[in-house]
Motif scaffolding. Structure first.
Motif, PDB file in Angstrom:
ATOM      1  N   UNK A 106       9.318   4.385  -5.375  1.00  0.00           N
ATOM      2  CA  UNK A 106       9.070   5.792  -5.609  1.00  0.00           C
ATOM      3  C   UNK A 106       8.122   6.044  -6.783  1.00  0.00           C
ATOM      4  N   UNK A 107       7.543   7.252  -6.783  1.00  0.00           N
ATOM      5  CA  UNK A 107       6.765   7.710  -7.930  1.00  0.00           C
ATOM      6  C   UNK A 107       7.722   8.055  -9.067  1.00  0.00           C
ATOM      7  N   UNK A 108       7.207   8.120 -10.285  1.00  0.00           N
ATOM      8  CA  UNK A 108       8.030   8.554 -11.406  1.00  0.00           C
ATOM      9  C   UNK A 108       7.669   9.988 -11.782  1.00  0.00           C
ATOM     10  N   UNK A 109       8.405  10.546 -12.721  1.00  0.00           N
ATOM     11  CA  UNK A 109       8.201  11.952 -13.098  1.00  0.00           C
ATOM     12  C   UNK A 109       6.780  12.219 -13.583  1.00  0.00           C
ATOM     13  N   UNK A 110       6.236  11.309 -14.393  1.00  0.00           N
ATOM     14  CA  UNK A 110       4.898  11.522 -14.937  1.00  0.00           C
ATOM     15  C   UNK A 110       3.837  11.533 -13.836  1.00  0.00           C
ATOM     16  N   UNK A 111       4.011  10.692 -12.825  1.00  0.00           N
ATOM     17  CA  UNK A 111       3.060  10.663 -11.706  1.00  0.00           C
ATOM     18  C   UNK A 111       3.136  11.955 -10.898  1.00  0.00           C
ATOM     19  N   UNK A 112       4.345  12.498 -10.737  1.00  0.00           N
ATOM     20  CA  UNK A 112       4.488  13.770 -10.016  1.00  0.00           C
ATOM     21  C   UNK A 112       3.865  14.910 -10.815  1.00  0.00           C
ATOM     22  N   UNK A 113       4.158  14.928 -12.106  1.00  0.00           N
ATOM     23  CA  UNK A 113       3.589  15.979 -12.966  1.00  0.00           C
ATOM     24  C   UNK A 113       2.065  15.917 -12.940  1.00  0.00           C
ATOM     25  N   UNK A 130       0.872  -1.176   0.000  1.00  0.00           N
ATOM     26  CA  UNK A 130       0.000   0.000   0.000  1.00  0.00           C
ATOM     27  C   UNK A 130       0.908   1.225   0.000  1.00  0.00           C
ATOM     28  N   UNK A 131       0.915   1.937  -1.104  1.00  0.00           N
ATOM     29  CA  UNK A 131       1.885   2.987  -1.368  1.00  0.00           C
ATOM     30  C   UNK A 131       1.132   4.264  -1.766  1.00  0.00           C
ATOM     31  N   UNK A 132       1.175   5.283  -0.901  1.00  0.00           N
ATOM     32  CA  UNK A 132       0.390   6.500  -1.100  1.00  0.00           C
ATOM     33  C   UNK A 132       1.314   7.663  -1.407  1.00  0.00           C
ATOM     34  N   UNK A 133       1.117   8.277  -2.560  1.00  0.00           N
ATOM     35  CA  UNK A 133       1.872   9.458  -2.974  1.00  0.00           C
ATOM     36  C   UNK A 133       0.997  10.679  -2.699  1.00  0.00           C
ATOM     37  N   UNK A 134       1.419  11.508  -1.754  1.00  0.00           N
ATOM     38  CA  UNK A 134       0.562  12.560  -1.202  1.00  0.00           C
ATOM     39  C   UNK A 134       1.093  13.951  -1.518  1.00  0.00           C
ATOM     40  N   UNK A 135       0.176  14.868  -1.755  1.00  0.00           N
ATOM     41  CA  UNK A 135       0.475  16.292  -1.854  1.00  0.00           C
ATOM     42  C   UNK A 135      -0.218  16.994  -0.697  1.00  0.00           C
ATOM     43  N   UNK A 136       0.572  17.737   0.082  1.00  0.00           N
ATOM     44  CA  UNK A 136       0.014  18.458   1.210  1.00  0.00           C
ATOM     45  C   UNK A 136       0.327  19.943   1.123  1.00  0.00           C
ATOM     46  N   UNK A 137      -0.375  20.740   1.931  1.00  0.00           N
ATOM     47  CA  UNK A 137      -0.173  22.187   2.007  1.00  0.00           C
ATOM     48  C   UNK A 137       0.367  22.512   3.393  1.00  0.00           C
ATOM     49  N   UNK A 138       1.547  23.103   3.472  1.00  0.00           N
ATOM     50  CA  UNK A 138       2.144  23.392   4.770  1.00  0.00           C
ATOM     51  C   UNK A 138       1.397  24.528   5.473  1.00  0.00           C
ATOM     52  N   UNK A 139       1.255  24.368   6.790  1.00  0.00           N
ATOM     53  CA  UNK A 139       0.601  25.403   7.587  1.00  0.00           C
ATOM     54  C   UNK A 139       0.894  25.169   9.062  1.00  0.00           C
ATOM     55  N   UNK A 140       1.606  26.083   9.695  1.00  0.00           N
ATOM     56  CA  UNK A 140       1.852  26.068  11.135  1.00  0.00           C
ATOM     57  C   UNK A 140       2.252  24.681  11.649  1.00  0.00           C
ATOM     58  N   UNK A 141       3.349  24.170  11.115  1.00  0.00           N
ATOM     59  CA  UNK A 141       3.979  22.936  11.603  1.00  0.00           C
ATOM     60  C   UNK A 141       3.275  21.644  11.193  1.00  0.00           C
ATOM     61  N   UNK A 142       2.352  21.730  10.250  1.00  0.00           N
ATOM     62  CA  UNK A 142       1.727  20.516   9.748  1.00  0.00           C
ATOM     63  C   UNK A 142       1.344  20.764   8.294  1.00  0.00           C
ATOM     64  N   UNK A 196      -3.927  12.913  -3.458  1.00  0.00           N
ATOM     65  CA  UNK A 196      -2.966  11.812  -3.430  1.00  0.00           C
ATOM     66  C   UNK A 196      -3.232  10.873  -4.594  1.00  0.00           C
ATOM     67  N   UNK A 197      -2.285   9.985  -4.780  1.00  0.00           N
ATOM     68  CA  UNK A 197      -2.402   8.939  -5.799  1.00  0.00           C
ATOM     69  C   UNK A 197      -1.961   7.623  -5.188  1.00  0.00           C
ATOM     70  N   UNK A 198      -2.767   6.587  -5.347  1.00  0.00           N
ATOM     71  CA  UNK A 198      -2.367   5.250  -4.912  1.00  0.00           C
ATOM     72  C   UNK A 198      -1.443   4.666  -5.970  1.00  0.00           C
ATOM     73  N   UNK A 199      -0.217   4.328  -5.557  1.00  0.00           N
ATOM     74  CA  UNK A 199       0.752   3.746  -6.480  1.00  0.00           C
ATOM     75  C   UNK A 199       0.665   2.230  -6.390  1.00  0.00           C
TER      76      UNK A 199
END
Length: 342
Positions: free
Chosen positions: A142-149, A116-128, A134-137
């Motif tokens: 690791x993710x590849x360039x196309x998955x990040x793009x 179970x491999x989760x590629x997550x994008x988060x927004x930083x705010x006050x220490x969290x 996200x995308x389930x890989x």
């Protein structure tokens, strides 16, 4: 007037607020779905685990546990929960919506033979970092360039590029196409690279190990390489410092950036906030690793619910800390508990 504090009242209040947010984002969910989502979110906060049986036990309803359990199982198995809608819902709960620092990372575990491999994008705010999308890989590693793009493009499609301040990422998030995309789109980034990376110096076309450019840097010293360099065929700037964790050898930390190299180390420090997010979703919060689900689509729905609960918890904690009773600051200068825990 006496407030209605019955279990059903609390669920109905949350359902109404979710309904308002969903409709503000141009979507509709029927009352029964919204009510179930509200019960799951409240139960997640109470039992701090994604175990279906424990969640069903904590549902604020007059139905018996077996009925609640079957209802939850049917929801996860058959309901089409749009991840873009959840991203818009979480975005609407962000305390700030401009100059956002996007941080990307993976978290993974294994259940039986299933990765179970989760590629997550988060927004930083006050220490969290708020988990936003996200995308389930369906693989290890690791993710590849196309998955990040694809993940960044999805963010831009939903929320626009103008609200992005920069992208933050650790050493595994490099690659030719990825860097070329960020440079082409003029999205600022601060990404750590390995010390054995090869860089080309344009002035003489010399290729050397990047660590050589920062030989002699001292612990705590911040050094910026004065000229632009080429990595993976893309032009970028370099910054570095020598850091040491307690009981470990000093380690060179090297950051590549699109521009504003003077801010590289300062901005990169916020990358760790997604680690705080993962801890809150896992061992220190909702214990998502405790799920016995193996179907990636079902896990994705469960994570969507956890993301809403996460944003909800943080906003309530933030409000309590600011306007009701501030979290105690210990003698060492740190909070007695996190805003999320509060």
């Amino acid at each position: 007037m006496k407030k209605n504090t019955s279990p059903e009242s609390k669920t109905n209040q949350l359902s109404s607020l979710l309904k308002e947010q969903v409709e503000n984002n141009g979507a509709k969910l029927n009352k029964a779905r919204l009510k179930l989502m509200s019960m799951v979110i409240i139960a997640l906060c109470k039992v701090q685990t994604v175990s279906f049986h424990k969640l069903a036990l904590a549902f604020e309803t007059n139905c018996n546990v077996d009925s609640s359990l079957r209802r939850l199982q049917r929801f996860i198995a058959s309901f089409d929960l749009c991840s873009d809608l959840i991203a818009r819902l979480v975005f609407s709960m962000l305390p700030e919506k401009e100059n956002l620092k996007l941080t990307i990372d993976r978290t993974n575990w294994k259940f039986g033979k299933k990765n179970i491999n989760i590629f997550m994008l988060g927004i930083t705010y006050r220490n969290v970092a708020f988990p936003l999308m996200f995308k389930m890989l369906d693989k290890r590693g690791n993710s590849n360039s196309l998955e990040r793009i694809d993940l960044i493009e999805r963010f831009v499609k939903l929320f626009g590029k103008e609200c992005i301040d920069c992208v933050l990422a650790d050493r595994e998030f490099v690659g030719n196409e990825w860097m070329e995309y960020l440079n082409r789109e003029q999205i600022r980034y601060y990404i750590r690279i390995r010390n054995n990376f090869k860089v080309t110096l344009p002035r003489n076309n010399q290729t050397i190990s990047v660590a050589w450019l920062f030989s002699g840097v001292k612990i705590g010293e911040i050094r910026h390489y004065p000229k632009i360099v080429i990595i993976n065929g893309e032009y970028c700037y370099l910054s570095a410092t020598l850091c040491r964790k307690t009981g470990e050898k000093p380690e060179l930390l090297i950051i590549i950036s699109f521009n504003q190299k003077e801010q590289a180390l300062l901005n990169y420090k916020e990358r760790w906030q997604i680690e705080t997010c993962f801890r809150a979703m896992k061992s220190s919060g909702f214990d998502i690793e405790n799920t016995h689900l193996q179907d990636l689509e079902r896990i994705e729905k469960l994570i969507c619910l956890v993301m809403i609960a996460f944003a909800w918890c943080y906003n309530v904690g933030d409000y309590l800390d600011r306007y009701v009773k501030a979290i105690t600051i210990k003698k060492h200068g740190h909070r007695a508990k996190s805003v999320f825990k509060y």
